[in-house]
Structure formats: structure tokens, C-alpha cells
Design an enzyme around this catalytic site. Structure first.
Site, mmCIF file in Angstrom:
data_model
loop_
_atom_site.group_PDB
_atom_site.id
_atom_site.type_symbol
_atom_site.label_atom_id
_atom_site.label_comp_id
_atom_site.label_asym_id
_atom_site.label_seq_id
_atom_site.Cartn_x
_atom_site.Cartn_y
_atom_site.Cartn_z
ATOM 1 N N GLY A 244 0.867 -1.297 -0.080
ATOM 2 C CA GLY A 244 -0.142 -0.150 0.147
ATOM 3 C C GLY A 244 0.632 1.162 0.051
ATOM 4 N N PRO A 282 4.366 -5.175 -0.796
ATOM 5 C CA PRO A 282 4.303 -3.914 -1.502
ATOM 6 C C PRO A 282 4.246 -4.155 -3.285
ATOM 7 C CG PRO A 282 6.497 -4.305 -0.862
ATOM 8 C CD PRO A 282 5.797 -5.515 -0.552
ATOM 9 N N ARG A 325 -6.244 3.708 -15.206
ATOM 10 C CA ARG A 325 -6.325 4.520 -14.026
ATOM 11 C C ARG A 325 -7.114 5.925 -14.043
ATOM 12 N NH1 ARG A 325 -2.573 6.313 -11.233
ATOM 13 N NH2 ARG A 325 -3.348 5.752 -9.297
ATOM 14 N N TYR A 329 -10.150 5.618 -11.826
ATOM 15 C CA TYR A 329 -10.134 6.519 -10.431
ATOM 16 C C TYR A 329 -9.806 8.098 -10.474
ATOM 17 C CZ TYR A 329 -7.733 2.248 -9.316
ATOM 18 O OH TYR A 329 -7.398 0.661 -9.222
ATOM 19 N N CYS A 355 -14.046 4.828 -27.899
ATOM 20 C CA CYS A 355 -15.352 5.399 -27.996
ATOM 21 C C CYS A 355 -16.112 5.357 -26.544
ATOM 22 C CB CYS A 355 -16.342 4.794 -28.891
ATOM 23 S SG CYS A 355 -15.261 4.449 -30.535
ATOM 24 N N GLU A 356 -15.726 6.372 -25.761
ATOM 25 C CA GLU A 356 -16.216 6.713 -24.430
ATOM 26 C C GLU A 356 -15.619 8.049 -24.123
ATOM 27 O OE1 GLU A 356 -17.636 4.586 -22.300
ATOM 28 O OE2 GLU A 356 -17.527 2.678 -23.356
HETATM 29 C C1 LIG Z 1 -3.015 -5.183 -3.892
HETATM 30 C C2 LIG Z 1 -2.578 -5.703 -2.696
HETATM 31 C C3 LIG Z 1 -1.124 -5.214 -2.031
HETATM 32 C C4 LIG Z 1 -0.288 -4.566 -3.054
HETATM 33 O O1 LIG Z 1 -0.755 -2.984 -2.903
HETATM 34 P P1 LIG Z 1 0.169 -1.945 -3.390
HETATM 35 O O2 LIG Z 1 -0.659 -0.666 -3.070
HETATM 36 O O3 LIG Z 1 0.085 -2.103 -4.783
HETATM 37 O O4 LIG Z 1 1.362 -1.909 -2.517
HETATM 38 C C5 LIG Z 1 -0.757 -5.937 -1.203
HETATM 39 N N1 LIG Z 1 -1.589 -6.837 -0.697
HETATM 40 C C6 LIG Z 1 -2.920 -7.418 -0.828
HETATM 41 C C7 LIG Z 1 -3.633 -8.296 -0.221
HETATM 42 C C8 LIG Z 1 -3.235 -6.691 -2.136
HETATM 43 O O5 LIG Z 1 -4.610 -6.817 -2.763
#
Ligand SMILES: *Cc1c(COP(=O)(O)O)cnc(C)c1O
Length: 428
Positions: A244, A282, A325, A329, A355-356
């Protein structure tokens, strides 16, 4: 402000270069749309995590879904990473590059029976289980095949990661994980089921997180639980704190990976949990800033403020099917000319041919452009090619990896025959 992806991405004179290679030259040699990745940037990102984890028993599991190309997986496998997978398809990919399944953790809220069977057969290190019914099914599947499934429960710590709603996963109303208040009871059940071996606990609170505090909050919640679980005689060998960590798209300043890890370790030690193995998962932060998407300017469509809209459209040959993306988002991604021009710049909406109306890569970008110019969409190493589709019957892009500064084609551009490969003409 520095370019996202610096120091590997830099402007030298008028030329934008990745790892010393001219992006304009790569676009003309390999064609567009084209993904280009710097292997050095990926290795540098891994080293930041590994350096901070060096004195600790750990497994750094690259989250395959961020970019599952075989060349990328090989790069991480060789640098000592394990892998976090979310489907049997991802499992086959890591097996294809020769990864030891004992270095693979299997996450995801909807694992099928067939996926469980395959993962048990090859012997993945651990299943990150996300619900009570998944626990029951996994135990049955394991017992039926005469195996024991090592499990960790993904606990939803109910902390706000402060990120986009679609990529925030640690709040109580998300579909992910087992609610914090049900976790202890779920561990009791897991320990009692015959096909399961409880080995850890995990959480993953979201993506593109740019602060350390949410991680520390989630860690505190997790450690409280670990203490409660172990008081019941269920040992927890490893902590898996998910992935994350964010990257720079615009002006975000996420903490460096080593700073995040150092603070996590300090908190873990302070609370007396330093003996546990640490897993991290990660994805984005290992590949996101290592890649760019190159695209050619097809047409410039100037607005007319007197008779209609003043908007200027720059129509490029990459689209939402190549890079989802922005459409998915409303994500902002940097767009740079591969070669700077002297001419006057204008404000453009950079859009694709699909076409969007949602098919745009960037809105209101000031650029000096001519037809035939090459543009680079920055920070496109993660959740870019991995989300590509064939919408509008467009072939998916090619991928090049710069290995020691030399371009290596790691995925050929799809051909029209690939588009129709699994289809059959009606015979009646
Ligand atoms: C997507 C995901 C990750 C990686 O997330 P990042 O934001 O890309 O680091 C890690 N663990 C799980 C369970 C995920 O679904």
C-alpha cells in the site's frame, strides 16, 4: 519539482531519458503505445525495503497484480523477493519463472475451490484467509487432498488509510478481510479445523498511502489481537502488514520505504513482538515509478471559443484500454513531451481513440505539441499494463525493460490473430 521516477527518469537537454535511454528513440524503434520499465529503478526500490529489513527475519512479497509480466517477476525473484498472489493465474506466472512456492502467499477475498487445490498441491507458504466461510472451505479442500493449509487471517483493522475510496481497503465497510471484532473468534475456529495450521496474521489497509500513521494504527490494532490470540494458546509466528505504500504521481511526498519499515520495526520491538517474522506485500511502490507509457500524438483538435467549446484535444494512440487509472479513479498522471519544443504551449485534454468520453489520460495539460510527437505518461509501472484490456478490439501494447540501460523486449505487441484466438465462427 523533480520528475516522478527521478533519478532514473530525467531530462537531458530537450530529451526525456529513462535509465539514460532516449524515450523518443525507444518509441520510434518499438512502436507505440509502448510500456518502458527501468530494471534499475525496480532494484533500487527493492533495496530500500531490504536494507531496512536486513537484521530481521522477513519475506518481502512483491504483489504480482501491480505488474505481472514475467520479466518483472524474474527481476524480483532474483533479488530475493517472495510474492503475494491473488489468483491461480498469478500462481502459474510465478511458477513459470521458477519461484519456490514456499515464498508465495495467497491473498484475495474470492478464492475458488480449484485455486485452493492448486495452491495446496504446489505448497504455497500461506493462505491469507478473508472470511469465515473461506476458512471452512479451505479446511475441507485441504483435508480432502490429505494436506494441511497454512493460514493467516486477514483482519480488517478499521483504520482510514486516507486514500481514494476505490483503493482504501481497511475500513469496516470494505469487502476485504475479517472484521476486527470477529477476528478472535475466527482464530479459535481456524485452530479447531482439521485441515488448517495457523501461522500468522495479516492486514492490508489500502493503496497509494502517503503517510506512516495509518500503518502504525493498523499495527497497534493487530498486535492487540495477536496478544489476545496467543493468550488462548494459538501461536502466531508471523506478522504480515500488507502493501500500500504510495508513490509520486503529482506532488505527493510518500515516506521512503526504509523510513516506513524502520518505524514499523521500532513499534513492533517497543511492544515486545520483535521475535516474529515480518512479511510485507508492496506492489505499487516497487514498480510504479519505474515505468512510463509512450504514446504518439495522432491529431490535434483545436477548440473554437466563439462557436463552441474552447477545449483543445490532443488525440493520442494510447487509450483507457492501455491505461485505465484515469478513467477508473480519475487518477492524475504526469504527461511529458519526449522531446521539448520551442513553440508556444497550449492547454490540452490528452485523450485516446476509444469510443467513451471517459477515455482520457490527462486533462488540461500545458504542452507544446505537434502531430507525430511522442508523449510519456509517467509513473505507469504499476496498475497500468496489468489492467489493460482489448476493449474496442485494440491489441495490447508491447513492453520493454531497460536492463543495465539496454532495451529488452519482454512482451511483444499483440497481433490481430491473438484477438480472435479463442473464438469460433458459427457453423450453422
Ligand atoms: C493489491 C494488494 C497489495 C499491494 O498493494 P500496493 O498498493 O500495490 O502496494 C498487497 N496485498 C494485498 C492483499 C493486495 O490486494
Amino acid at each position: 519539482m523533480s520528475l516522478p521516477g527521478a533519478p532514473f527518469l530525467a531530462r537531458q537537454g530537450r530529451e526525456l531519458r529513462l535509465d539514460g535511454c532516449s524515450l523518443d528513440a525507444l518509441a520510434r524503434e518499438f512502436g507505440t503505445p509502448l510500456y518502458v520499465y527501468s530494471q534499475r529503478a525496480m532494484l533500487d526500490a527493492v533495496a530500500a525495503y531490504q536494507g531496512a529489513l536486513a537484521q530481521r527475519r522477513h519475506l518481502l512479497c512483491y504483489a504480482v497484480k501491480a505488474n505481472p509480466s514475467l520479466g518483472v517477476l524474474q527481476t524480483f525473484a532474483r533479488s530475493g523477493c517472495g510474492f503475494d498472489i491473488v489468483s491461480a493465474g498469478e500462481l502459474e506466472r510465478v511458477l513459470a519463472v521458477g519461484v519456490d512456492p514456499a515464498r508465495v502467499v495467497f491473498s484475495g477475498v474470492g478464492k475458488t475451490r480449484a485455486e485452493m487445490q492448486r495452491a495446496l498441491q504446489v505448497g504455497v507458504r500461506c493462505f491469507n484467509v478473508e472470511s469465515r466461510p473461506e476458512l471452512e472451505l479451505l479446511s475441507r479442500v485441504a483435508t480432502d487432498s490429505g494436506r494441511l493449509a497454512r493460514v493467516s487471517l486477514r483482519v480488517n483493522p478499521d483504520v482510514d488509510a486516507g486514500t481514494h475510496p476505490y483503493i482504501s481497503t481497511g475500513l469496516k465497510d470494505n469487502k476485504f478481510g475479517i472484521a476486527h471484532h470477529q477476528a478472535l473468534d475466527s482464530y479459535r475456529r481456524a485452530a479447531a479445523l482439521p485441515g488448517l495450521d495457523v501461522v500468522g496474521i495479516d492486514c492490508h489497509i489500502g493503496s497509494q498511502i502517503t503517510q506512516i500513521e495509518p500503518y502504525l494504527d493498523a499495527l497497534d490494532r493487530l498486535l492487540e489481537l495477536v496478544e489476545a490470540i496467543e493468550r488462548e494458546g494459538i501461536p502466531i509466528a508471523h506478522l504480515d502488514l500488507g502493501g500500500g505504500l504510495g508513490i509520486q504521481y503529482a506532488d505527493e511526498v510518500p515516506p521512503p520505504a526504509d523510513a516506513l519499515v524502520t518505524q514499523l520495526l521500532r513499534r513492533i520491538d517497543a511492544r515486545g513482538h520483535g521475535h516474529r517474522e515480518l512479511l510485507l506485500e508492496p506492489g505499487r511502490s516497487l514498480v510504479g515509478n519505474a515505468g512510463v507509457l509512450l504514446t504518439e500524438v495522432l491529431y490535434l483538435k483545436r477548440g473554437d471559443a466563439v462557436h463552441g467549446s474552447a477545449k483543445n484535444f490532443c488525440i493520442v494512440d494510447a487509450a483507457m484500454n492501455d491505461l485505465m487509472r484515469p478513467a477508473l479513479y480519475q487518477a492524475w498522471m504526469g504527461i511529458e513531451a519526449c522531446v521539448l519544443r520551442d513553440s508556444k504551449s497550449l492547454v490540452w485534454d490528452v485523450v485516446g481513440p476509444v469510443c467513451e468520453s471517459g477515455d482520457w489520460l490527462g486533462r488540461e495539460r500545458e504542452l507544446a505539441l505537434q502531430q507525430g510527437d511522442m508523449l510519456a505518461v509517467l509513473s505507469a509501472g504499476a496498475y497500468a499494463m496489468s489492467m489493460a484490456s482489448n476493449y474496442n478490439s485494440r491489441t495490447r501494447a508491447a513492453e520493454v525493460m531497460l536492463v543495465n540501460g539496454r532495451p529488452v523486449l519482454i512482451r511483444e505487441r499483440e497481433q490481430f490473430k491473438d484477438l480472435m484466438m479463442r473464438e469460433q465462427l458459427l457453423s450453422c
